[in-house]
Design a protein around this motif. Structure first.
Motif, PDB file in Angstrom:
ATOM      1  N   ALA A 207       0.819  -1.210   0.000  1.00 55.68           N
ATOM      2  CA  ALA A 207       0.000   0.000   0.000  1.00 55.68           C
ATOM      3  C   ALA A 207       0.853   1.261   0.000  1.00 55.68           C
ATOM      4  O   ALA A 207       0.553   2.243  -0.692  1.00 55.68           O
ATOM      5  CB  ALA A 207      -0.934  -0.003   1.208  1.00 55.68           C
ATOM      6  N   TYR A 208       1.945   1.245   0.761  1.00 54.54           N
ATOM      7  CA  TYR A 208       2.815   2.427   0.828  1.00 54.54           C
ATOM      8  C   TYR A 208       3.401   2.738  -0.544  1.00 54.54           C
ATOM      9  O   TYR A 208       3.361   3.880  -1.007  1.00 54.54           O
ATOM     10  CB  TYR A 208       3.934   2.184   1.843  1.00 54.54           C
ATOM     11  N   HIS A 209       3.943   1.715  -1.185  1.00 53.41           N
ATOM     12  CA  HIS A 209       4.594   1.933  -2.480  1.00 53.41           C
ATOM     13  C   HIS A 209       3.575   2.334  -3.547  1.00 53.41           C
ATOM     14  O   HIS A 209       3.837   3.241  -4.356  1.00 53.41           O
ATOM     15  CB  HIS A 209       5.326   0.661  -2.900  1.00 53.41           C
ATOM     16  N   GLN A 210       2.427   1.675  -3.576  1.00 55.97           N
ATOM     17  CA  GLN A 210       1.402   2.018  -4.563  1.00 55.97           C
ATOM     18  C   GLN A 210       0.946   3.465  -4.394  1.00 55.97           C
ATOM     19  O   GLN A 210       0.826   4.214  -5.367  1.00 55.97           O
ATOM     20  CB  GLN A 210       0.214   1.060  -4.439  1.00 55.97           C
ATOM     21  N   THR A 211       0.701   3.868  -3.139  1.00 57.30           N
ATOM     22  CA  THR A 211       0.266   5.239  -2.867  1.00 57.30           C
ATOM     23  C   THR A 211       1.345   6.237  -3.268  1.00 57.30           C
ATOM     24  O   THR A 211       1.073   7.241  -3.938  1.00 57.30           O
ATOM     25  CB  THR A 211      -0.061   5.413  -1.378  1.00 57.30           C
ATOM     26  N   GLN A 212       2.562   5.973  -2.860  1.00 54.55           N
ATOM     27  CA  GLN A 212       3.677   6.863  -3.157  1.00 54.55           C
ATOM     28  C   GLN A 212       3.868   7.040  -4.661  1.00 54.55           C
ATOM     29  O   GLN A 212       3.997   8.166  -5.162  1.00 54.55           O
ATOM     30  CB  GLN A 212       4.956   6.311  -2.525  1.00 54.55           C
ATOM     31  N   GLN A 213       3.878   5.936  -5.396  1.00 52.58           N
ATOM     32  CA  GLN A 213       4.135   6.010  -6.824  1.00 52.58           C
ATOM     33  C   GLN A 213       2.993   6.674  -7.578  1.00 52.58           C
ATOM     34  O   GLN A 213       3.227   7.432  -8.535  1.00 52.58           O
ATOM     35  CB  GLN A 213       4.413   4.604  -7.381  1.00 52.58           C
ATOM     36  N   PHE A 214       1.748   6.409  -7.181  1.00 52.27           N
ATOM     37  CA  PHE A 214       0.617   7.026  -7.877  1.00 52.27           C
ATOM     38  C   PHE A 214       0.588   8.530  -7.632  1.00 52.27           C
ATOM     39  O   PHE A 214       0.248   9.319  -8.526  1.00 52.27           O
ATOM     40  CB  PHE A 214      -0.705   6.384  -7.465  1.00 52.27           C
ATOM     41  N   MET A 215       0.978   8.953  -6.429  1.00 53.99           N
ATOM     42  CA  MET A 215       1.038  10.391  -6.162  1.00 53.99           C
ATOM     43  C   MET A 215       2.172  11.034  -6.948  1.00 53.99           C
ATOM     44  O   MET A 215       2.030  12.154  -7.459  1.00 53.99           O
ATOM     45  CB  MET A 215       1.194  10.636  -4.661  1.00 53.99           C
ATOM     46  N   ASN A 216       3.310  10.340  -7.066  1.00 52.44           N
ATOM     47  CA  ASN A 216       4.410  10.842  -7.890  1.00 52.44           C
ATOM     48  C   ASN A 216       3.992  10.960  -9.353  1.00 52.44           C
ATOM     49  O   ASN A 216       4.308  11.943 -10.036  1.00 52.44           O
ATOM     50  CB  ASN A 216       5.627   9.914  -7.786  1.00 52.44           C
ATOM     51  N   LEU A 217       3.310   9.926  -9.841  1.00 48.86           N
ATOM     52  CA  LEU A 217       2.818   9.926 -11.219  1.00 48.86           C
ATOM     53  C   LEU A 217       1.913  11.130 -11.465  1.00 48.86           C
ATOM     54  O   LEU A 217       2.068  11.850 -12.460  1.00 48.86           O
ATOM     55  CB  LEU A 217       2.061   8.625 -11.490  1.00 48.86           C
ATOM     56  N   THR A 218       0.966  11.379 -10.569  1.00 46.95           N
ATOM     57  CA  THR A 218       0.027  12.485 -10.724  1.00 46.95           C
ATOM     58  C   THR A 218       0.738  13.831 -10.704  1.00 46.95           C
ATOM     59  O   THR A 218       0.476  14.708 -11.537  1.00 46.95           O
ATOM     60  CB  THR A 218      -1.032  12.443  -9.613  1.00 46.95           C
ATOM     61  N   ARG A 219       1.652  14.003  -9.758  1.00 47.39           N
ATOM     62  CA  ARG A 219       2.372  15.271  -9.636  1.00 47.39           C
ATOM     63  C   ARG A 219       3.186  15.570 -10.900  1.00 47.39           C
ATOM     64  O   ARG A 219       3.169  16.692 -11.410  1.00 47.39           O
ATOM     65  CB  ARG A 219       3.291  15.221  -8.409  1.00 47.39           C
ATOM     66  N   GLN A 220       3.886  14.565 -11.411  1.00 45.19           N
ATOM     67  CA  GLN A 220       4.693  14.778 -12.606  1.00 45.19           C
ATOM     68  C   GLN A 220       3.819  15.007 -13.838  1.00 45.19           C
ATOM     69  O   GLN A 220       4.160  15.817 -14.712  1.00 45.19           O
ATOM     70  CB  GLN A 220       5.628  13.585 -12.821  1.00 45.19           C
ATOM     71  N   PHE A 221       2.695  14.301 -13.919  1.00 51.97           N
ATOM     72  CA  PHE A 221       1.781  14.493 -15.049  1.00 51.97           C
ATOM     73  C   PHE A 221       1.257  15.926 -15.082  1.00 51.97           C
ATOM     74  O   PHE A 221       1.260  16.582 -16.136  1.00 51.97           O
ATOM     75  CB  PHE A 221       0.608  13.512 -14.943  1.00 51.97           C
ATOM     76  N   VAL A 222       0.824  16.434 -13.945  1.00 53.49           N
ATOM     77  CA  VAL A 222       0.276  17.792 -13.885  1.00 53.49           C
ATOM     78  C   VAL A 222       1.351  18.821 -14.201  1.00 53.49           C
ATOM     79  O   VAL A 222       1.101  19.820 -14.880  1.00 53.49           O
ATOM     80  CB  VAL A 222      -0.352  18.052 -12.493  1.00 53.49           C
ATOM     81  N   ALA A 223       2.579  18.583 -13.731  1.00 56.77           N
ATOM     82  CA  ALA A 223       3.655  19.550 -13.934  1.00 56.77           C
ATOM     83  C   ALA A 223       4.215  19.517 -15.351  1.00 56.77           C
ATOM     84  O   ALA A 223       4.550  20.570 -15.923  1.00 56.77           O
ATOM     85  CB  ALA A 223       4.778  19.295 -12.928  1.00 56.77           C
ATOM     86  N   GLU A 224       4.301  18.324 -15.950  1.00 52.59           N
ATOM     87  CA  GLU A 224       4.993  18.182 -17.232  1.00 52.59           C
ATOM     88  C   GLU A 224       4.061  18.055 -18.432  1.00 52.59           C
ATOM     89  O   GLU A 224       4.246  18.724 -19.453  1.00 52.59           O
ATOM     90  CB  GLU A 224       5.914  16.952 -17.183  1.00 52.59           C
ATOM     91  N   GLN A 225       3.054  17.186 -18.327  1.00 51.68           N
ATOM     92  CA  GLN A 225       2.253  16.848 -19.499  1.00 51.68           C
ATOM     93  C   GLN A 225       1.036  17.742 -19.686  1.00 51.68           C
ATOM     94  O   GLN A 225       0.680  18.085 -20.821  1.00 51.68           O
ATOM     95  CB  GLN A 225       1.804  15.386 -19.410  1.00 51.68           C
ATOM     96  N   VAL A 226       0.387  18.129 -18.602  1.00 51.10           N
ATOM     97  CA  VAL A 226      -0.830  18.942 -18.711  1.00 51.10           C
ATOM     98  C   VAL A 226      -0.578  20.252 -19.448  1.00 51.10           C
ATOM     99  O   VAL A 226      -1.311  20.594 -20.391  1.00 51.10           O
ATOM    100  CB  VAL A 226      -1.450  19.189 -17.316  1.00 51.10           C
ATOM    101  N   PRO A 227       0.451  21.040 -19.089  1.00 56.85           N
ATOM    102  CA  PRO A 227       0.654  22.299 -19.831  1.00 56.85           C
ATOM    103  C   PRO A 227       1.080  22.086 -21.280  1.00 56.85           C
ATOM    104  O   PRO A 227       0.931  22.987 -22.108  1.00 56.85           O
ATOM    105  CB  PRO A 227       1.771  22.996 -19.028  1.00 56.85           C
ATOM    106  N   GLU A 228       1.612  20.899 -21.586  1.00 61.44           N
ATOM    107  CA  GLU A 228       2.008  20.613 -22.960  1.00 61.44           C
ATOM    108  C   GLU A 228       0.800  20.250 -23.824  1.00 61.44           C
ATOM    109  O   GLU A 228       0.736  20.612 -25.008  1.00 61.44           O
ATOM    110  CB  GLU A 228       3.020  19.466 -22.972  1.00 61.44           C
ATOM    111  N   ASP A 229      -0.170  19.548 -23.237  1.00 62.46           N
ATOM    112  CA  ASP A 229      -1.323  19.071 -23.994  1.00 62.46           C
ATOM    113  C   ASP A 229      -2.521  20.016 -23.956  1.00 62.46           C
ATOM    114  O   ASP A 229      -3.382  19.960 -24.839  1.00 62.46           O
ATOM    115  CB  ASP A 229      -1.773  17.701 -23.471  1.00 62.46           C
ATOM    116  N   PHE A 230      -2.594  20.889 -22.929  1.00 62.93           N
ATOM    117  CA  PHE A 230      -3.803  21.690 -22.731  1.00 62.93           C
ATOM    118  C   PHE A 230      -3.442  23.137 -22.395  1.00 62.93           C
ATOM    119  O   PHE A 230      -2.359  23.424 -21.903  1.00 62.93           O
ATOM    120  CB  PHE A 230      -4.661  21.095 -21.604  1.00 62.93           C
ATOM    121  N   GLN A 231      -4.388  24.035 -22.689  1.00 64.48           N
ATOM    122  CA  GLN A 231      -4.228  25.441 -22.359  1.00 64.48           C
ATOM    123  C   GLN A 231      -4.682  25.641 -20.920  1.00 64.48           C
ATOM    124  O   GLN A 231      -5.871  25.771 -20.630  1.00 64.48           O
ATOM    125  CB  GLN A 231      -5.084  26.292 -23.320  1.00 64.48           C
ATOM    126  N   VAL A 232      -3.733  25.661 -19.989  1.00 67.96           N
ATOM    127  CA  VAL A 232      -4.078  25.787 -18.576  1.00 67.96           C
ATOM    128  C   VAL A 232      -3.218  26.852 -17.920  1.00 67.96           C
ATOM    129  O   VAL A 232      -2.089  27.097 -18.326  1.00 67.96           O
ATOM    130  CB  VAL A 232      -3.886  24.450 -17.816  1.00 67.96           C
TER     131      VAL A 232
END
Length: 348
Positions: A207-232
């Motif tokens: 549970a610790y690793h799954q939670t940690q990695q999914f939060m890392n995934l979300t944070r990096q997606f919002v920081a890196e991919q969202v501004p590249e794909d969408f006007q935000v």
């Protein structure tokens, strides 16, 4: 997590391990240390155990179900099966560390190998092996008193509250590579050395690793991919981060489909998140589960790196913690500058 006062150190051996790439030698001791002195034993338990405060488990890697391909697994198994082989295997561990020390920036240091006949972990006791490397010394002054005189001496020693590198191998889940805890206060030059080159570990998929990695995934997606794909705007990105953290803080069970809808909502953003997740999981060697129990400890630790600060030039910082609808962005043509409009009821 670990109760040092309730843990029992059976034996400790120490060796000095130089940097093999610099042709520095490994100096091996002939016998274990004398740790019978009560104060010495107490300080060793503090030094060895006080830095393990995160319930993040790893396991030794292996190939084709052959654990003998990982030397540390082999040495640990022999010690647990035959405790009298402890010192001999501590020598093998020191030699293995020396052989793995191939980067010139890795510091030489003293290697402590400890056998715990009882390690107090989460209210339970288990056998354990500790491997600890001391790379740094601190200067201190010692005042000695005589009959009518004081002498002030200078020396160097270990700060028992600061462990440079360490791992604890629990005598649990042997068939899966043991459960292992690590500490690595490394600099950037040897950031992967302790965990990968020497110990050869992979995260335990709990549970610790799954939670940690999914939060890392979300944070990096919002920081890196969202501004590249969408006007935000930056405020929109912070809102996504806040919603994702809020999901993990308020739920006990993670459901990927539910998470995507509650945090991202828009079908195109969800599709972008899924595509980004495939690349992230491949690079991180992370096998994500669709459903898992959320670890409160992992949420608390990861939430610290989710930034909710909107920085405007060098003049203002806006902390966005709640309703995104109460902040509005615009452009003033007369002044020629962007602006944010904030709506609120009370100020303090």
């Amino acid at each position: 997590m670990i109760d040092a006062s309730e843990s029992v150190i059976q034996s400790v051996s120490v060796h000095h391990v130089g940097n093999a790439s610099l042709e520095e030698p490994v100096k091996l001791s002939e016998a274990p240390l004398d740790i019978e002195h009560e104060k010495v034993n107490e300080l060793l338990r503090v030094y060895f155990l006080s830095n393990f405060n995160t319930p993040e488990y790893y396991h030794f890697t292996f190939s084709n179900d052959d654990f003998t391909l990982n030397p540390l697994y082999k040495f640990a198994t022999e010690i647990f099966d035959e405790p009298e082989s402890f010192h001999e295997n501590s020598i093998y561990i020191a030699q293995h560390l020396h052989a793995a020390t191939q980067h010139p920036n890795i510091k030489a240091g003293d290697l402590y190998v400890a056998y715990f006949s009882a390690l107090a972990l989460n209210g339970q006791h288990t056998e354990a092996i500790g491997i600890f490397k001391s790379e740094s010394k601190e200067s201190f002054l010692k005042l000695k008193a005589y009959a009518n005189q004081f002498d002030l001496l200078a020396d160097e020693g270990i700060n028992v509250r600061k462990l440079d590198k360490g791992c604890i191998i629990l005598n649990q889940e042997r068939e899966s590579g043991f459960k292992v805890l690590i500490v690595d206060n490394a600099n950037r030059t040897d950031a992967t050395f302790w965990k990968q080159q020497f110990l050869n570990l992979q995260p335990w998929s709990d549970a610790y690793h799954q939670t940690q990695q999914f939060m890392n995934l979300t944070r990096q997606f919002v920081a890196e991919q969202v501004p590249e794909d969408f006007q935000v705007s930056k405020a929109d990105q912070i809102d996504l981060l806040n919603r994702s953290v809020n999901y993990f803080k308020t739920k006990e069970q993670f459901n990927k489909a539910e998470f995507e809808v509650e945090v991202f909502g828009d079908a195109e953003v969800i599709e972008s998140f899924r595509n980004y997740g495939k690349s992230f999981m491949s690079n991180a060697e992370f096998d994500a589960e669709e459903n898992f129990e959320i670890s409160a400890q992992a949420v608390k630790r990861q939430a610290r790196v989710f930034k909710s600060v909107l920085k405007l030039d060098k003049n203002f910082h806006i902390y966005i913690h709640g309703d995104r609808e109460l902040i509005e962005r615009g452009f003033d043509e007369a002044v020629g500058k962007n602006y944010y409009k904030l709506y609120f009821d009370n100020e303090s």
